[in-house]
Design an enzyme around this catalytic site. Sequence first.
Site, short mmCIF file in Angstrom:
data_model
loop_
_atom_site.label_atom_id
_atom_site.label_comp_id
_atom_site.label_asym_id
_atom_site.label_seq_id
_atom_site.Cartn_x
_atom_site.Cartn_y
_atom_site.Cartn_z
N TYR A 6 0.73 -1.12 0.24
CA TYR A 6 -0.05 0.01 0.20
C TYR A 6 1.04 1.15 0.04
O TYR A 6 2.07 1.15 0.20
CB TYR A 6 -1.01 0.15 1.03
CG TYR A 6 -0.28 0.35 2.44
CD1 TYR A 6 0.43 -0.59 3.18
CD2 TYR A 6 -0.36 1.64 3.20
CE1 TYR A 6 1.34 -0.27 4.50
CE2 TYR A 6 0.00 1.85 4.34
CZ TYR A 6 0.80 0.93 5.03
OH TYR A 6 1.29 1.20 6.32
N ARG A 24 8.46 4.06 -4.55
CA ARG A 24 8.37 3.10 -3.51
C ARG A 24 7.33 1.84 -3.92
O ARG A 24 7.83 0.68 -3.60
CB ARG A 24 8.22 3.61 -2.15
CG ARG A 24 8.38 2.72 -1.11
CD ARG A 24 8.30 3.24 0.11
NE ARG A 24 7.05 4.02 0.62
CZ ARG A 24 6.70 4.71 1.39
NH1 ARG A 24 7.66 5.12 2.50
NH2 ARG A 24 5.59 5.24 1.81
N ARG A 80 -8.18 -20.60 -1.99
CA ARG A 80 -7.15 -20.27 -0.95
C ARG A 80 -5.92 -21.38 -1.14
O ARG A 80 -6.11 -22.51 -1.23
CB ARG A 80 -7.56 -20.78 0.43
CG ARG A 80 -6.42 -20.19 1.57
CD ARG A 80 -6.90 -20.13 2.84
NE ARG A 80 -6.05 -19.78 4.06
CZ ARG A 80 -5.29 -20.54 4.49
NH1 ARG A 80 -5.17 -21.77 4.18
NH2 ARG A 80 -4.48 -20.07 5.51
N LYS A 118 6.44 -2.11 1.90
CA LYS A 118 5.25 -1.47 2.57
C LYS A 118 4.00 -2.39 2.61
O LYS A 118 3.23 -2.26 1.37
CB LYS A 118 5.06 -0.31 2.00
CG LYS A 118 4.27 0.77 2.80
CD LYS A 118 4.23 2.04 2.39
CE LYS A 118 3.15 3.00 3.08
NZ LYS A 118 3.16 3.16 4.64
N GLU A 130 12.04 2.46 14.28
CA GLU A 130 11.06 3.34 13.92
C GLU A 130 9.76 3.39 14.61
O GLU A 130 9.64 2.73 15.75
CB GLU A 130 10.65 3.20 12.32
CG GLU A 130 10.10 2.14 11.96
CD GLU A 130 9.90 1.48 10.50
OE1 GLU A 130 9.84 2.40 9.84
OE2 GLU A 130 9.96 0.29 10.42
N LEU A 159 11.12 1.10 7.13
CA LEU A 159 10.41 1.36 6.10
C LEU A 159 11.12 2.96 5.45
O LEU A 159 11.63 3.80 6.47
CB LEU A 159 9.06 1.92 5.97
CG LEU A 159 8.16 2.01 4.87
CD1 LEU A 159 8.28 1.10 3.86
CD2 LEU A 159 6.94 3.08 5.09
#
Length: 285
Positions: free
Chosen positions: A32, A51, A100, A149, A181, A205
Amino acid sequence: MRTVYVNGNYLPENEASISIFDRGFLMADGVYEVTSVLDGKLIDFDGHAVRLERSLGELDMRAPVSKDELLAIHRELVKINGIEEGLVYLQITRGSDGDRDFIFPSPDTNPTIVLFTQNKPGLADNPAARKGAKIISIEDIRWGRRDIKTVQLLYPSMGKMMAKKAGADDAWLVENGFVTEGTSNNAYIVKGNKIITRGLSNGILHGITRAAVLRLAREAQMEVEERNFTIDEAKTADEAFTTSASAFVMPVVEIDGVALSKGTPGRIATRLREIYIDESRKSAI
Ligand code: PLP
């Protein structure tokens, strides 16, 4: 009601849907980006797009749209939803081939792409930034590829809840004694005129706001040192702050109950917030 974007269509939010077999839902197999909006324009769009491309590449996931199309979708959603200040959330997952399975579906399976806006009047002139944030420290038990991310945000969510229960605003994550972070931001301390933040690696990140703020700090003749620091060092620092696309530069005024810079936002954090918002407004697209 918001208009959102799902797999090529602009729809009212209550008409948008994806498969229950989507791997984003079943396996957190998705990435995302969050891009902020000021004056109806996108901040740091290029950085977020680059990114995103990297995150997709690291996971062997196909980009469902080009960078130009992505920009057009962002702009269209901002326009339709009348966003002056707020956020655009974008998520791409590996999609689903209708069942799945741990094994990735065939590479020609269509990825799922979803975008929606969040209206946040007062994003720039945020009362929380005038007050500053209280931080607790918690152990960093996330996976080893924090540079990608992904939507695996359970532990960061738990961290925010731990902070809330402790009467704080957010948590800083600590690994082998050093701060990595924040739950959803990059972490900094300030000593004198020097800004100290952990260097880039797979452990954090690579914040788009981090890159912009460090560049602007250097341009403003502030010293920047990229190195590890401990919570004990942070508690005795002159100031501390965090950066993220959704909160820009956020002063930190307390760490594990110890007040920093007399419990008020520090001079450098406050100045960097002003510079970042001013420069972002000028370069917004
Ligand atoms: N670190 C983590 C773990 C994050 O989740 C985020 C933002 O969501 C950041 C740092 C800040 O990155 P950016 O400045 O690109 O928003």
